[in-house]
Design a protein around this motif. Structure first.
Motif, PDB file in Angstrom:
ATOM      1  N   LEU A 214       0.926  -1.325  -0.010  1.00 36.67           N
ATOM      2  CA  LEU A 214      -0.047  -0.084   0.088  1.00 36.67           C
ATOM      3  C   LEU A 214       0.788   1.210   0.043  1.00 36.67           C
ATOM      4  CD1 LEU A 214      -2.698   1.638   0.277  1.00 36.67           C
ATOM      5  CD2 LEU A 214      -2.331   0.811   2.813  1.00 36.67           C
ATOM      6  N   ARG A 215       1.888   1.352   0.811  1.00 31.06           N
ATOM      7  CA  ARG A 215       2.850   2.373   1.001  1.00 31.06           C
ATOM      8  C   ARG A 215       3.487   2.744  -0.487  1.00 31.06           C
ATOM      9  NH1 ARG A 215       5.736   4.268   5.858  1.00 31.06           N
ATOM     10  NH2 ARG A 215       5.243   2.178   6.784  1.00 31.06           N
ATOM     11  N   GLU A 216       3.968   1.560  -1.001  1.00 37.80           N
ATOM     12  CA  GLU A 216       4.718   1.584  -2.363  1.00 37.80           C
ATOM     13  C   GLU A 216       3.615   2.152  -3.522  1.00 37.80           C
ATOM     14  OE1 GLU A 216       7.837  -2.017  -1.716  1.00 37.80           O
ATOM     15  OE2 GLU A 216       6.090  -2.501  -3.084  1.00 37.80           O
ATOM     16  N   VAL A 217       2.251   1.650  -3.413  1.00 35.13           N
ATOM     17  CA  VAL A 217       1.357   2.017  -4.323  1.00 35.13           C
ATOM     18  C   VAL A 217       1.176   3.633  -4.306  1.00 35.13           C
ATOM     19  CG1 VAL A 217      -0.867   1.877  -5.449  1.00 35.13           C
ATOM     20  CG2 VAL A 217       0.612  -0.278  -4.990  1.00 35.13           C
ATOM     21  N   LEU A 218       1.050   3.967  -3.002  1.00 37.62           N
ATOM     22  CA  LEU A 218       0.679   5.460  -2.520  1.00 37.62           C
ATOM     23  C   LEU A 218       1.841   6.245  -3.281  1.00 37.62           C
ATOM     24  CD1 LEU A 218      -0.566   5.712   0.928  1.00 37.62           C
ATOM     25  CD2 LEU A 218      -1.425   6.807  -1.128  1.00 37.62           C
ATOM     26  N   SER A 219       3.176   5.873  -3.049  1.00 39.48           N
ATOM     27  CA  SER A 219       4.307   6.545  -3.381  1.00 39.48           C
ATOM     28  C   SER A 219       4.430   6.629  -4.932  1.00 39.48           C
ATOM     29  CB  SER A 219       5.731   6.117  -2.941  1.00 39.48           C
ATOM     30  OG  SER A 219       5.621   6.085  -1.465  1.00 39.48           O
ATOM     31  N   ASP A 220       4.260   5.620  -5.518  1.00 37.63           N
ATOM     32  CA  ASP A 220       4.440   5.350  -6.794  1.00 37.63           C
ATOM     33  C   ASP A 220       3.220   6.211  -7.745  1.00 37.63           C
ATOM     34  OD1 ASP A 220       6.095   3.464  -6.564  1.00 37.63           O
ATOM     35  OD2 ASP A 220       4.644   1.763  -7.041  1.00 37.63           O
ATOM     36  N   THR A 221       2.129   6.285  -7.086  1.00 37.53           N
ATOM     37  CA  THR A 221       0.969   7.077  -7.598  1.00 37.53           C
ATOM     38  C   THR A 221       1.186   8.474  -7.446  1.00 37.53           C
ATOM     39  OG1 THR A 221      -0.358   5.350  -6.930  1.00 37.53           O
ATOM     40  CG2 THR A 221      -1.498   7.567  -7.727  1.00 37.53           C
ATOM     41  N   LYS A 222       1.833   8.907  -6.262  1.00 34.75           N
ATOM     42  CA  LYS A 222       2.137  10.363  -6.158  1.00 34.75           C
ATOM     43  C   LYS A 222       3.354  10.872  -7.077  1.00 34.75           C
ATOM     44  CE  LYS A 222       1.851  13.192  -2.319  1.00 34.75           C
ATOM     45  NZ  LYS A 222       1.713  13.705  -1.034  1.00 34.75           N
ATOM     46  N   ASP A 223       4.336   9.995  -7.427  1.00 32.05           N
ATOM     47  CA  ASP A 223       5.254  10.199  -8.121  1.00 32.05           C
ATOM     48  C   ASP A 223       4.935  10.357  -9.495  1.00 32.05           C
ATOM     49  OD1 ASP A 223       7.086  10.028  -5.953  1.00 32.05           O
ATOM     50  OD2 ASP A 223       7.957   8.156  -6.533  1.00 32.05           O
ATOM     51  N   ALA A 224       3.944   9.457 -10.011  1.00 30.35           N
ATOM     52  CA  ALA A 224       3.444   9.532 -11.167  1.00 30.35           C
ATOM     53  C   ALA A 224       2.486  10.584 -11.797  1.00 30.35           C
ATOM     54  CB  ALA A 224       2.673   8.291 -11.645  1.00 30.35           C
ATOM     55  N   VAL A 225       1.755  11.048 -10.661  1.00 31.77           N
ATOM     56  CA  VAL A 225       0.629  12.004 -11.287  1.00 31.77           C
ATOM     57  C   VAL A 225       0.423  13.174 -10.145  1.00 31.77           C
ATOM     58  CG1 VAL A 225      -0.423  10.478 -12.784  1.00 31.77           C
ATOM     59  CG2 VAL A 225      -1.302  10.910 -10.203  1.00 31.77           C
ATOM     60  N   GLY A 226       1.287  13.143  -9.206  1.00 32.00           N
ATOM     61  CA  GLY A 226       1.046  13.842  -7.911  1.00 32.00           C
ATOM     62  C   GLY A 226       1.290  15.490  -8.038  1.00 32.00           C
TER      63      GLY A 226
END
Ligand code: ADP
Ligand code: SF4
Length: 696
Positions: A214-226
């Protein structure tokens, strides 16, 4: 016509509601107010995309500051067919999502998307791919499909698919991208859960490990479109199963503490869906407050919660006490897409409050466009062009006599009045509401009276609608009245002979056997114990009558040909609670049996599989099997009108035409009002979304 149509200016917003219209910053985006339509299923999704987009656009038009999708599949290896959700498998799905975003943006709202990898929550019926999850397990559907445990390459792939979906969402125009870890319906929930996850690597074991994905997907998503999108985390803080699951005093709270500042927005609720979307029979508005109130204390990010909030005063109190920053709503936004605008315009009494019946949920289970008991236009925005607040003016200066003030007659009178017809509503009884007035007095169904309250108030504001109580009309009365149109909404009555799904002929009943119908019970007549209820209807009525009589201290048994009581209420997320409550109250349940005969002091039960018979004591037998339309008035009027010149049109609607749900009765009344003056043809009466044939 309402006072608003008549040009009387609404009073405008009461300053005590100002706080509801303050903006909230969610990462790089800012809402225009605090009304937030959380993700909810709708039975339209990728299969009826224009209907879905128009429905979401309508919420934005009605003033919701944020409007979200349903859950959106992100990869073909995890799909929910035949259940209809959103889809972002590849770039070809972007235009559907973009269409939705455009319709939301047109009204100044933000668009949110809830990407989801379902993992062990789906058998992949369409793609035939093997589902995967943290550990090898059968999928949660009762199907002969088992999911496999993910290896490290699978985990890398799933992370990448979440990122791909987020980028596609950004391209489509979304402002808020979710990471969804709620409802026990997705891989992120499954990794978090000790029930699903028994891995021995760094993704299993301790909570720190189980939260890793969950933490990884959150960070990945933030990096991708945050950079342009707010990142929301939807998380079920409590699964209402004590130590076995996440709880707001245990691991649910720990997760919020561990990830406190990761997302731009916390969207918190209780899990699973049965708990999150409890009906009014089992939970009042605000029932989640005590579970989620800790979240604001743990994070500095905005927090949003749900709880079937329909009262702006309750919403204000949640904001003022610092419990929430945004008021989340699924069902209240379905029942009234214009709730925020009504608060803004000082029209609180015009809010069509959700009754908590979950007919909306049943539409998703049945994979048909969303429908709602209170809002008959829901799901019809695009295909029928129905607007929840606007309706065409009367086709001519004509009068309509509506006979019967149940849900169908009330809605017909309201909508006809809104169109500007001269409407007379005649009701035989002393109050309006028909079956809703009667059923609303049964245990747990009190909120259903909102169906009456909304319509009665609206009608009371219309100078062109006149209501007459205690006015039982006969066929000659109808003719004498001289209306241009007569619509009969005289309802239906429960039958007493046992004919229904299981029995094509009446159940043999001995002379002197004491038989009562649900109508007798609702009329206040007393039953003698022991009582046997034969439920071949399978919705709520058998169960609530059992509850009522057991509350009166009677010995009660429910017999049903189904495997469990109130079987259809699986579709309203209620069956488990109903059966558990009845059993705890001491109601005896005999499933998989028919009633073969009724004697003065016993009934004969027959096993559905072996036909073996046994007897149980019975002093009062209550069949809940079917209803008979009250259509004598219609039939007599039809005969009187036959062949007459200048005869009024005569129509029957609602339960007196086809007994069904309250939602169906309201819809019938609304449909009649919309169609008056329109030519009826053989054409399909709604727009269709046809699949496009492939060119090769
Ligand atoms: P529906 O669900 O179709 O609206 P209901 O059973 O809830 O039907 O309501 C029907 C209403 O019609 C009841 O309130 C009943 O009293 C009223 N009614 C039935 N027959 C007549 C009649 N002849 N004249 C006036 N009202 C009637
Ligand atoms: Fe509320 Fe019932 Fe409408 Fe669902 S169907 S939104 S629960 S009134």
């Amino acid at each position: 016509m309402t006072k608003h149509d008549a040009g009387i200016k609404p009073t405008g917003r009461n300053p005590r509601y100002d706080i509801l219209f303050e903006p909230v910053q969610i990462g790089p985006v800012r809402t225009k107010n605090r009304f937030y339509q959380v993700p909810h299923c709708n039975g339209m999704g990728h299969a009826y995309p224009s209907s879905m987009a128009a429905m979401r656009g309508m919420k934005a038009e009605g003033g919701w500051g944020v409007v979200c999708t349903e859950q959106v599949e992100i990869h073909h290896t995890s799909e929910l067919t035949p259940v209809i959700e959103g889809r972002l498998w590849d770039d070809r799905d972007i235009p559907v999502m973009a269409k939705m975003c455009d319709q939301i943006h047109e009204h100044g709202a933000l668009a949110g998307i809830e990407p989801c990898y379902d993992g062990l929550a789906t058998p992949n019926r369409y793609s035939r791919e093997i589902p995967m999850g943290p550990s090898a397990r059968p999928v949660s559907y009762l199907e002969p499909v088992q999911g496999r445990a993910m290896d490290k390459a699978d985990i890398r792939n799933v992370r990448r698919w979440y990122v791909d979906a987020a980028k596609r969402a950004q391209k489509a125009g979304f402002d808020i991208v979710y990471v969804y870890a709620g409802h026990d319906l997705n891989i992120l929930s499954h990794f978090l859960s000790r029930r699903w996850n028994n891995r021995g690597d760094e993704y299993g074991g301790s909570l720190e490990n189980r939260v890793r994905l969950l933490r990884e997907v959150l960070s990945d998503t933030k990096d991708a479109v945050g950079d342009t999108c707010g990142i929301a985390l939807r998380f079920g803080v409590d699964e209402l199963m004590g130590a076995e699951g996440l709880s707001h005093q245990g691991e649910g709270r720990d997760v919020v503490e561990m990830l406190a500042e990761y997302p731009d927005l916390w969207d918190v609720n209780v899990s699973d869906w049965d708990n999150d979307s409890m009906t009014s029979r089992f939970a009042q508005s605000g029932f989640q407050d005590s579970y989620v109130s800790f979240v604001k204390k743990v994070t500095s990010k905005p927090v949003l919660g749900v709880g079937r909030y329909t009262s702006p005063d309750a919403m204000v109190s949640l904001l003022r006490t610092g419990a929430l920053d945004l008021i989340g709503a699924a069902r209240p936004s379905i029942a009234d897409p214009f709730l925020p605008n009504k608060v803004e315009e000082g029209r609180i009494e015009d809010i069509r409050e959700c009754i908590g019946c979950n007919i909306c949920v049943s539409a998703d289970f049945h994979m048909v466009p969303l429908r709602c008991t209170q809002n008959p236009t829901m799901g019809e925005e695009w295909r029928k062009g129905w607007h929840p607040e606007k309706i065409a003016k009367a086709h001519a200066d004509e009068s309509v006599l509506v006979v019967g003030g149940g849900p169908s007659g009330l809605e017909a009178a309201r909508a006809l009045g809104q169109r500007g017809y001269a409407v007379t509503l005649a009701e035989a009884g002393t109050v309006l509401g028909g079956r809703v007035a009667r059923e609303g007095a049964l245990p747990g169904l009190g909120e259903w009276r909102r169906v009456i309250d909304y319509r009665q108030y609206q009608i009371s504001q219309m100078a062109n609608v006149h209501t007459y109580l205690e006015s039982a009309l006969s066929a000659p009365d109808l003719l004498e009245f001289g209306a241009d149109h007569i619509v009969i909404a005289s309802g239906a009555k429960w039958t007493s002979d046992g004919v229904g799904r299981e029995n094509y002929a009446p159940i043999p009943m001995e002379d002197g056997a004491h038989v009562m119908t649900p109508d007798d019970i609702m009329d206040g007549k007393s039953a003698k114990g022991p009582v046997v209820i034969f439920d071949d209807d399978h919705y709520y009525m058998g169960g609530v009558i059992a509850e009522l009589l057991r509350d009166q201290g009677l010995d009660v048994t429910i017999v049903t040909p189904a495997a469990d009581v109130s079987h259809w209420t699986h579709n309203t997320l209620e069956q488990g609670r109903i059966q558990s409550k009845l059993m705890k109250m001491g109601v005896k349940i005999v499933p998989l049996h028919n009633v073969a005969a009724v004697k003065v002091d016993l009934v004969t039960l027959e096993c559905g599989y072996t036909e073996a018979e046994h007897h149980i004591a019975c002093a009062t037998f209550i069949p809940v099997t079917m209803r008979q339309p009250v259509d004598t008035l219609y039939n007599e009027a039809e005969l009187l009108l036959a062949g007459k010149d200048d005869a009024p049109t005569l129509t029957r609607i609602g339960d007196c035409f086809g007994p069904g749900t309250i939602a169906a009765a309201v819809y019938a009344g609304h449909r009649y009002a919309r169609a008056l003056g329109e030519e009826i043809t053989d054409d399909v009466p709604f727009r269709r979304e046809l699949p496009h044939l492939a060119t090769e």
